[in-house]
Design a protein around this motif. Structure first.
Motif, PDB file in Angstrom:
ATOM      1  N   THR A   7      21.524  60.907  68.646  1.00 42.24           N
ATOM      2  CA  THR A   7      21.508  61.572  67.339  1.00 42.24           C
ATOM      3  C   THR A   7      20.454  60.960  66.430  1.00 42.24           C
ATOM      4  OG1 THR A   7      23.822  62.229  67.503  1.00 42.24           O
ATOM      5  CG2 THR A   7      22.908  62.060  65.289  1.00 42.24           C
ATOM      6  N   LYS A   8      20.375  59.642  66.422  1.00 44.81           N
ATOM      7  CA  LYS A   8      19.405  58.947  65.571  1.00 44.81           C
ATOM      8  C   LYS A   8      17.981  59.377  65.922  1.00 44.81           C
ATOM      9  CE  LYS A   8      19.233  54.574  66.375  1.00 44.81           C
ATOM     10  NZ  LYS A   8      19.456  53.120  66.426  1.00 44.81           N
ATOM     11  N   ALA A   9      17.643  59.387  67.195  1.00 43.71           N
ATOM     12  CA  ALA A   9      16.298  59.799  67.626  1.00 43.71           C
ATOM     13  C   ALA A   9      16.031  61.257  67.260  1.00 43.71           C
ATOM     14  CB  ALA A   9      16.152  59.595  69.136  1.00 43.71           C
ATOM     15  N   ALA A  10      17.018  62.118  67.456  1.00 47.29           N
ATOM     16  CA  ALA A  10      16.843  63.537  67.136  1.00 47.29           C
ATOM     17  C   ALA A  10      16.686  63.752  65.630  1.00 47.29           C
ATOM     18  CB  ALA A  10      18.028  64.337  67.672  1.00 47.29           C
ATOM     19  N   CYS A  11      17.399  62.973  64.828  1.00 47.29           N
ATOM     20  CA  CYS A  11      17.280  63.079  63.367  1.00 47.29           C
ATOM     21  C   CYS A  11      15.881  62.675  62.905  1.00 47.29           C
ATOM     22  CB  CYS A  11      18.330  62.220  62.672  1.00 47.29           C
ATOM     23  SG  CYS A  11      19.983  62.933  62.666  1.00 47.29           S
ATOM     24  N   ARG A  12      15.367  61.609  63.466  1.00 48.96           N
ATOM     25  CA  ARG A  12      13.999  61.193  63.114  1.00 48.96           C
ATOM     26  C   ARG A  12      13.012  62.291  63.477  1.00 48.96           C
ATOM     27  NH1 ARG A  12      15.240  55.287  65.169  1.00 48.96           N
ATOM     28  NH2 ARG A  12      15.678  54.299  63.172  1.00 48.96           N
ATOM     29  N   ALA A  13      13.148  62.840  64.692  1.00 46.67           N
ATOM     30  CA  ALA A  13      12.236  63.894  65.146  1.00 46.67           C
ATOM     31  C   ALA A  13      12.349  65.151  64.281  1.00 46.67           C
ATOM     32  CB  ALA A  13      12.518  64.237  66.611  1.00 46.67           C
TER      33      ALA A  13
END
Length: 161
Positions: A103-109
Motif C-alpha cells: 500500500t505504501k509503495a502504491a500510495c507514493r506512485a
C-alpha cells in the motif's frame, strides 16, 4: 508463513465482504456495525479512480486480509484514508506488514503525500499495528457515533510518505 500480496479487484469482492463481515460480527475493532455485501465492496472499489485495494493470501489462495486507501474526503486529494483488516484469528502473522508495504509503495506512485488512519480508541491491536508501521498521532475525534448508536473516540494517526 509469508503471505502473498496482490492488487484486489471486483472479482475479490465476495471473499473480502465475507472476511469483513466476520470482523464486524466480532465487534470492537471497526467503526462498521452493519454487514456488507459483495455489491457494497464492489461499489467501494469503483467509487474513486484513486482507490487502491490490496489483499493478502496464503499459499492455497485463501484470503488472510485486505487493505485499501482512497482520497480522504475532508483532508484533500493528497491524503489517503486507510482501512486494514485481517481474518479473525490470523493477526500477528505478518499479514498487515506485507499489506502495508504494498500500500505504501502504491500510495507514493499514485501521488499521495500522507496516509491518515482513524482507529477506534478501544482497538488496542489496531493502535499497536499503525504505531508499529510508523504512524504518529495527530488528533482525536471524540464521541463518534456508530450506526448502532454506540459512541467511541477515534485516534487519528498520520504516516508521511
Amino acid at each position: 508463513m509469508t503471505p502473498s500480496v496482490r492488487r484486489a479487484g471486483v472479482l475479490d469482492a465476495r471473499p473480502i465482504a465475507e472476511l469483513l463481515n466476520d470482523v464486524i460480527a466480532r465487534g470492537g475493532t471497526t467503526a462498521m456495525t452493519d454487514p456488507v455485501t459483495r455489491d457494497d465492496i464492489a461499489a467501494w472499489m469503483g467509487s474513486d479512480p484513486r482507490a487502491i485495494w490490496h489483499l493478502a493470501e496464503d499459499d492455497g489462495g485463501d484470503l488472510l486480509g485486505f487493505q485499501w486507501v482512497d482520497p480522504h474526503p475532508a483532508l484533500g486529494p493528497e491524503v489517503a484514508q486507510i482501512a486494514s483488516f485481517a481474518r479473525v484469528g490470523k493477526t500477528g502473522l505478518g499479514i498487515g506488514s506485507a499489506l502495508f508495504e504494498a500500500t505504501k509503495a502504491a500510495c507514493r506512485a499514485a501521488g499521495y503525500s500522507w496516509i491518515n488512519a482513524e482507529i477506534r480508541a478501544d482497538n488496542e491491536s489496531g493502535l499497536t499495528y499503525y504505531q508499529s508501521r510508523g504512524f504518529e498521532d495527530h488528533g482525536r475525534i471524540r464521541d463518534y457515533r456508530l450506526a448502532n448508536g454506540q459512541t467511541v473516540d477515534k485516534i487519528l494517526k498520520r504516516y508521511d510518505l
